[in-house]
Structures are given as structure tokens and as C-alpha cells.
Design a protein around this motif. Sequence first.
Motif, PDB file in Angstrom:
ATOM      1  N   ASP A   1       0.856  -1.201   0.000  1.00 56.45           N
ATOM      2  CA  ASP A   1       0.000   0.000   0.000  1.00 56.45           C
ATOM      3  C   ASP A   1       0.885   1.242   0.000  1.00 56.45           C
ATOM      4  O   ASP A   1       0.646   2.189  -0.746  1.00 56.45           O
ATOM      5  CB  ASP A   1      -0.893   0.016   1.248  1.00 56.45           C
ATOM      6  N   ASP A   2       1.904   1.222   0.855  1.00 57.83           N
ATOM      7  CA  ASP A   2       2.777   2.392   0.989  1.00 57.83           C
ATOM      8  C   ASP A   2       3.591   2.649  -0.283  1.00 57.83           C
ATOM      9  O   ASP A   2       3.847   3.792  -0.641  1.00 57.83           O
ATOM     10  CB  ASP A   2       3.710   2.190   2.190  1.00 57.83           C
ATOM     11  N   LEU A   3       3.996   1.581  -0.963  1.00 63.24           N
ATOM     12  CA  LEU A   3       4.872   1.733  -2.136  1.00 63.24           C
ATOM     13  C   LEU A   3       4.111   1.624  -3.454  1.00 63.24           C
ATOM     14  O   LEU A   3       4.710   1.433  -4.505  1.00 63.24           O
ATOM     15  CB  LEU A   3       5.974   0.656  -2.103  1.00 63.24           C
ATOM     16  N   TYR A   4       2.776   1.729  -3.383  1.00 68.35           N
ATOM     17  CA  TYR A   4       1.960   1.436  -4.559  1.00 68.35           C
ATOM     18  C   TYR A   4       2.377   2.234  -5.790  1.00 68.35           C
ATOM     19  O   TYR A   4       2.374   1.729  -6.908  1.00 68.35           O
ATOM     20  CB  TYR A   4       0.476   1.686  -4.247  1.00 68.35           C
ATOM     21  N   GLU A   5       2.774   3.493  -5.580  1.00 68.18           N
ATOM     22  CA  GLU A   5       3.162   4.348  -6.714  1.00 68.18           C
ATOM     23  C   GLU A   5       4.352   3.764  -7.493  1.00 68.18           C
ATOM     24  O   GLU A   5       4.581   4.142  -8.641  1.00 68.18           O
ATOM     25  CB  GLU A   5       3.541   5.742  -6.210  1.00 68.18           C
ATOM     26  N   TYR A   6       5.117   2.881  -6.859  1.00 71.48           N
ATOM     27  CA  TYR A   6       6.256   2.276  -7.560  1.00 71.48           C
ATOM     28  C   TYR A   6       5.886   0.947  -8.224  1.00 71.48           C
ATOM     29  O   TYR A   6       6.688   0.381  -8.954  1.00 71.48           O
ATOM     30  CB  TYR A   6       7.434   2.064  -6.601  1.00 71.48           C
ATOM     31  N   PHE A   7       4.681   0.434  -7.910  1.00 72.62           N
ATOM     32  CA  PHE A   7       4.237  -0.803  -8.559  1.00 72.62           C
ATOM     33  C   PHE A   7       3.681  -0.507  -9.953  1.00 72.62           C
ATOM     34  O   PHE A   7       4.003  -1.198 -10.923  1.00 72.62           O
ATOM     35  CB  PHE A   7       3.161  -1.515  -7.714  1.00 72.62           C
ATOM     36  N   ASN A   8       2.872   0.535 -10.064  1.00 75.12           N
ATOM     37  CA  ASN A   8       2.222   0.785 -11.360  1.00 75.12           C
ATOM     38  C   ASN A   8       2.922   1.869 -12.192  1.00 75.12           C
ATOM     39  O   ASN A   8       2.340   2.433 -13.099  1.00 75.12           O
ATOM     40  CB  ASN A   8       0.729   1.085 -11.173  1.00 75.12           C
ATOM     41  N   THR A   9       4.196   2.134 -11.847  1.00 75.14           N
ATOM     42  CA  THR A   9       5.030   3.015 -12.682  1.00 75.14           C
ATOM     43  C   THR A   9       6.375   2.307 -12.872  1.00 75.14           C
ATOM     44  O   THR A   9       6.605   1.241 -12.286  1.00 75.14           O
ATOM     45  CB  THR A   9       5.290   4.359 -11.990  1.00 75.14           C
ATOM     46  N   MET A  10       7.246   2.919 -13.670  1.00 74.78           N
ATOM     47  CA  MET A  10       8.583   2.330 -13.858  1.00 74.78           C
ATOM     48  C   MET A  10       9.634   3.425 -13.697  1.00 74.78           C
ATOM     49  O   MET A  10      10.441   3.653 -14.576  1.00 74.78           O
ATOM     50  CB  MET A  10       8.677   1.650 -15.226  1.00 74.78           C
ATOM     51  N   LYS A  11       9.590   4.106 -12.546  1.00 72.48           N
ATOM     52  CA  LYS A  11      10.446   5.267 -12.355  1.00 72.48           C
ATOM     53  C   LYS A  11      11.630   5.021 -11.419  1.00 72.48           C
ATOM     54  O   LYS A  11      12.291   5.959 -10.998  1.00 72.48           O
ATOM     55  CB  LYS A  11       9.603   6.448 -11.867  1.00 72.48           C
TER      56      LYS A  11
ATOM     57  N   TRP B   1      17.939   5.353  -2.273  1.00 72.93           N
ATOM     58  CA  TRP B   1      18.452   4.641  -3.466  1.00 72.93           C
ATOM     59  C   TRP B   1      18.063   5.414  -4.733  1.00 72.93           C
ATOM     60  O   TRP B   1      18.912   5.651  -5.605  1.00 72.93           O
ATOM     61  CB  TRP B   1      17.896   3.215  -3.462  1.00 72.93           C
ATOM     62  N   ILE B   2      16.812   5.850  -4.821  1.00 77.56           N
ATOM     63  CA  ILE B   2      16.356   6.602  -5.995  1.00 77.56           C
ATOM     64  C   ILE B   2      17.208   7.868  -6.165  1.00 77.56           C
ATOM     65  O   ILE B   2      17.635   8.207  -7.269  1.00 77.56           O
ATOM     66  CB  ILE B   2      14.861   6.984  -5.864  1.00 77.56           C
ATOM     67  N   ALA B   3      17.483   8.538  -5.039  1.00 79.32           N
ATOM     68  CA  ALA B   3      18.195   9.816  -5.099  1.00 79.32           C
ATOM     69  C   ALA B   3      19.671   9.642  -5.449  1.00 79.32           C
ATOM     70  O   ALA B   3      20.296  10.563  -5.980  1.00 79.32           O
ATOM     71  CB  ALA B   3      18.058  10.541  -3.767  1.00 79.32           C
ATOM     72  N   ASN B   4      20.234   8.475  -5.160  1.00 79.82           N
ATOM     73  CA  ASN B   4      21.696   8.334  -5.264  1.00 79.82           C
ATOM     74  C   ASN B   4      22.205   7.313  -6.281  1.00 79.82           C
ATOM     75  O   ASN B   4      23.377   7.368  -6.661  1.00 79.82           O
ATOM     76  CB  ASN B   4      22.273   7.970  -3.895  1.00 79.82           C
ATOM     77  N   ALA B   5      21.379   6.388  -6.697  1.00 77.16           N
ATOM     78  CA  ALA B   5      21.886   5.307  -7.555  1.00 77.16           C
ATOM     79  C   ALA B   5      22.122   5.790  -8.983  1.00 77.16           C
ATOM     80  O   ALA B   5      21.445   6.708  -9.453  1.00 77.16           O
ATOM     81  CB  ALA B   5      20.896   4.145  -7.567  1.00 77.16           C
ATOM     82  N   ASN B   6      23.059   5.163  -9.644  1.00 82.11           N
ATOM     83  CA  ASN B   6      23.244   5.387 -11.069  1.00 82.11           C
ATOM     84  C   ASN B   6      22.141   4.678 -11.849  1.00 82.11           C
ATOM     85  O   ASN B   6      21.490   3.760 -11.332  1.00 82.11           O
ATOM     86  CB  ASN B   6      24.599   4.837 -11.530  1.00 82.11           C
ATOM     87  N   ASP B   7      22.002   5.084 -13.097  1.00 77.97           N
ATOM     88  CA  ASP B   7      21.012   4.466 -13.970  1.00 77.97           C
ATOM     89  C   ASP B   7      21.248   2.953 -14.055  1.00 77.97           C
ATOM     90  O   ASP B   7      22.356   2.512 -14.367  1.00 77.97           O
ATOM     91  CB  ASP B   7      21.140   5.108 -15.361  1.00 77.97           C
TER      92      ASP B   7
END
Lengths: 406, 352
Positions: free
Chosen positions: B145-155, B299-305
Amino acid sequence: MTEKNTPLLDELEKGKWPSFVTEIKRAAVKSEAAGELLQVLERSYKERRGHWKHGGIVGVRGYGGGVIGRYVDEPQTYPNVAEFHTVRLLQPSGWFYNTKTLRTVCDIWEKYGSGLTNMHGSTGDIILLGCKTEHIQPIFDEFSDAGFDLGGSGSCLRTPNCCVGPGRCEHACYDTLEACYNITNEFMDELHRPMWPYKSKIKFSGCANDCTSSIARSDCSVIGTWRDTLRIDQEAVKEYAAKINIKAAVCDKCPTSCLTFNAETQELSVVGEDCTRCMHCINVMPKAIQPGKEKGATILIGGKSTIVQSAFMSWVIVPFMKMEAEDDFAEFKDLMRRIWEWWDEHGKSRERIGETIYRLGMTKFLNGIEVAPVPQMVFRPRANPYVFWNQDDLDRSGTALDGSKL
Amino acid sequence: MAILDQGPPHYKKMLPPIVQENYGKWKYHEIPSPGVLKHVGESGAALYSVRVGTPRLVSIDFIRDVCVIADEYCDGFLRWTTRNNVEFLVSDEAKLKPLLEKLEAEGYSVGGTGRSVSNIVHTQGWVHCHTPATDASGVVKAVMDDLYEYFNTMKLPAKLKMGLACCLNMCGAAHCSDIAIVGVHRTPPRINHEVIRKGTEIPSLVASCPTGAIRPDPKNKSVIVNEDKCMYCGNCYTMSPAMEIYDPKNDGIAILIGGKTSNARTSPSFSRMVIPFLPNTAPRWPETTEAIRKIIELWIANANDGERVGEWVERIGWERFFTLAELPFSDMLIDDYIFSRETFRTSAQFKY
């Protein structure tokens, strides 16, 4: 009288992710057991502890496993889940279904069970969650008539599973679906009648992306690979070059630096013998790069979770085995029989094969299964000189070079 | 009388015609939108797979519902994935858009492809197991529920795979996940001598302890636990009902990160503990969902592509990770089990 409301679990019907509480409530409309499961679970949420009694041995005639017995710890309060056993069914390769088959599963389960399932258990089985002891045999009989069989549990070959493979993946290096089906059928006795020191699992992945996580989750991991070189379509490379930075996204991330992109000619080249077939370049440019033509699988052994001697990842024992035809499966089956025989003889009670090999050493294991050592089996050779030599191969006459006694 | 040893249903009978025709002859695939895969065969035929999240624990009503959808849009063919998502297999492109509209209208979760958080591989918990230190379904629901925005996107920087195991048996994939949630105990077992005398096989019980904390007590026809050596794995309870270990006030969750099983770029790796304990605050486990979200956002803020969680942390160094994450580092995170030495820093290379 049991408290019927479930304030804590009701919270878990909110939110966007599909709710298991809603699922249990749906089953509870038709099943008193599912309704009582909800009550037991609400109590667990309140008390922050489980309410299932230890163990439980139940089963069907002719098999030593396939059903996980489970009893609630307060049968008087919760008579409908006093017995709440799980039945494991062998799933079709790759979890491909038609709706007719799935409806058959639902109809039989509705008749005898709680109406709750897990689709699927971590090992792969269809999990039928919650039935009474007296119904286990009738459930098996009906599923058997409908073309199903029980999966594995206990110290046996557990249900093998596989990735989607050639059914829907351009990376598949062998027919994982057929291998899984064929090999599961070959070892029915080993699966249904526990006869080993502990459990043993096989997973089939079509390439090194390892979509079944076979390297971490099976005692024997069969991972598709190829022996010749990558196939590159230079026209398709040019199309990618217009969209992505091939040097940064592909070449610079190649673990062996074997790929070069010529910005002038827009061509990608590979030093084939340096490639370790990690799949990265293929994953980024699936339209331009394909696995080689000489396909097969790498066989790895020993994967398991933490209990008892730490988690192990499987390691290489056969760098390349052809897996195309019936005959190739025969070679694999023969290898598995030698492996299990060695483990059955040397393994301690509840010792996974990875732990047995770790305890006794790769040398004894490889000798036992008649596989010759090759450098692909190790990241690097040993750093200590504590080698066991076969004393029969040495001059043990007890004399020095001049013939004098040592 | 049941037929013995007939094996699984034959997969070939349940492959859609387009799969049979293009079997082993797929050319490439792409992801037109989150949750939708397009596989193109050498023949030019295209198969669309629409991936839908499930809670894994589903009723037969759920299965019948997805069958109705599969009959209408997929000629009756569907499959499940290794992460317990459902995939509707659409061979008629004209039916793709109506299917997606139908799924949205009915409230299904379409997603889990590419650089997303896919379904959490999880276990039985308080629903059906006798050895759990936490629940499985509830924690998974709270986290998804908390991470739902990352399930239905690919960002995300790369795919993110999570596993949950409700005890240290670590069924499933917790030991090799980008982020793992593991139920842990923190107090030794309570011995019921009466139950041991009634039927426990004492040598097997003694042998089940990884640290040798259990020894036989022949005088009492029972066992003794050396509490200084016990690290509460619960394996003795698995062997004997006499060794109850659940402890509502002290059981909870540990967070491990950085595992993967794919060979792409780097070798497969184990997940490593970064948070030794979070409480079992049912029904929503807010401490756990918050801790996981923080790690993912960092991780999103710091990881390389293209960098998986473990690849990112190994590049910047674990000491840098703990600084950035503002997570306390304690002796509990330093390995003292069988293969500990290889985790110590045998080098003068590190960051302050």
C-alpha cells in the motif's frame, strides 16, 4: 462465543494493494472455516503471536508427503479450524492455465476445503489452504481423477519449477517447461515418498537472469546458457544508438569489458571468449543482441536458505550440459541420481546437500559423483596449502632416495 | 481410487495457440506501458501480457473472477508469475485496450514490470504456520500500500525485488532480495520438560541447534539450553513442540538489503542486515513501512542508472550507506556466525 468483529484486520481492507483480508472474507461467505480463520488471525494481530499448534502428520494412501497438517491451539473455541491442513498440488510448467482447469480446481476445493488458496507456494505448488483430516483422501481422489497429483513435502524431492522459458521469452536457452515436466515425471517416486536426509529442490531457469531465483532457492539450479558467441544485429544496434548511450548503458557495465561500441561506424563488437554471458547487454538491447546458437545449461549445486549453516548460493559443478532433447535430459537425470545417491549415503539427518558437501569437501563429492574438477567451479583457487593427497598414489615405501630408512 | 504418480497437468494443453505457434521462436519484447509486455515472434505475431498484482492468498472467487476476464479477453488463457502476479495473455491486440479499461474499472492493480517494485514474495505468517515471529500477508499489504506508486510506474533506478519471511527459516527469497523483511525472535526458547519426556527425540533436538547451545540432561530426561549461546533462531522449536519461542513483546522484524539472484553485471549476492529490529505493530507495521520507504528513496536519489540496490551500496561502500541513511550501526550488524571473517574489512580502504 467467539468475537465476530475484526477491527484490526478491517484496517487491511483499506489501501490500493489487493487485500488478503477481503479474500478471506469472500471465502467466509461459503466456508465457516474461513470465517473462523479470520477470528484466529484477528486474535493473532491483537496478541502479536501465532495460534497454530506444533506440527501435524497427515497424508494420503501411497504417499509420504504432499499434505501439511495444521491444528489450531484452541479447538474448542475454533472448532471449524481445529483441523486446517494444506494440500500441495503439482502445478503445470510455467504456471500456464486455461480457465477450464482452474475452474475444476475451484469446484473440487469448494466442495471440501475452506475456499482459500495460495497461488502459488514459494516452491511452485498450487496451495489449497485449510481442510479437515477426513477430507484429505477424497480431495486427493477427486483431484487425481481430474488429472492432478500432489506436490512434495518432507525429506524428498520437492516440486520442481521453471521460468516461462520458450513459452514467452526470447532469451530461453533450453526448453525449461519441457525439462521441468519431463524431469518431474521421471522422479515421481523420489517426490512422493520421502527417502532422503532432508529436502532437495530443483529449479529450471532459461538464462542467467534466473527468473526462478534457482541459484538461491534450489539445491540443484539449472541455468540456461550458450557456449559460442553473442549474436549481434548491427542494423538494430544503430537503431538503439539513436535512443540510448550504448557505451555508458551497455559497454561500461559489461563485467568483463568485452564489448566495444565504435561511435563512428555505429557498430558493436564483442570478444566472444571473454564474455561471461551475464545477460546485461542482451537485457538492455533485446532487439539487437541474442544468445549464441550452441545452447545448453550450467548445472549448479547447493543452494539453500539460512538454517543451519548459513544461506548458500549454488555453485558450478557442470559448466555446460546440452538440454535440447530427451537424451540430454537422460544425462541430467543420471547426474541427479549419482548426486542423490552420494548424499543419501553421506548426509546427516536434516542436512541439505550443500552442507554435506561443505562438511566433507568438494573433492569427496566430485569423486563420489564421478565429475572431473574444472576451474569454472571456483572463483579462485585455495589460498592455504592444506591439501589432502591420495596416499595410495605416493611412494609410501618409507625409504629415502639412497634407500635408507626414513 | 486415485492414480498414483501421474505428475502435474501437461503444460502443453494449456498454452494459448499463439504460444504454441511461436514456441521457442520469440524475437524480442518491449514494455509499452507499466504492467504490459509485448512479445513479438519471428513470425511477426505479437502476444500482449497484462500483469496484475495479487495478494497471493486468494479465494476461489478471485480465481473464478480472473477466469471470467480471461475468457472474455484472452480466449481462456492466463498464467501466474514466479512472483505470484497474474498475467492475462492477449493474442488479439484489439482486446488489449478494453481489457486494461476493464481491469481499471474493477480495481485490479496493473504493474510490476521493468523498473518497478513488483509483488513481494512471502510466506504463511500467522495465517497458517506454527513457527512465525511476525505475520506475512499483513506486513506485505502494509508495505505494498505504501509503495503502490512504484508498482504501477517504472520510475526506479532499476528493478526492485522484495521478499518477506516470517521466521529465520527464511522460506522464499528473503536471503537474496533487494530488500528483505525477516521475522526475528530475541529471547531463548522456554523448555517444557514434560513434553520432551513424552516424545521428543533428544539427539535430533540437540543436533538442530546451530550454535551448540542445547545439551542433553540425562538426569531429568530432558535438555538444558545455554542461553549465552542461543541466538533465538527457533530451529529447536521446529524439531520439538517443547521449545516454544514466540514472545509477543520481543518478536519483530529485521531488514536486510542488497541481495540479487540475476547474473546481470554482477554475481548473485545475499541480502545484508541493516536494521536488526523493528516492532510487530499490527495491523499496519508503520515502523517497517517507513524504514523501507526511506531506503528506497535514498536509493532513488543516489543510484546510477540501472543500478540495483546492492550494486549501489557496494559502489559507495556500506559505511557511506549508513551515513546517508542515518541508520545507527551497532554490534548486532557485525557478523559473528560461521562465515563471518569474510565480511570484515581486511583493507585500509574506507571512507570517513
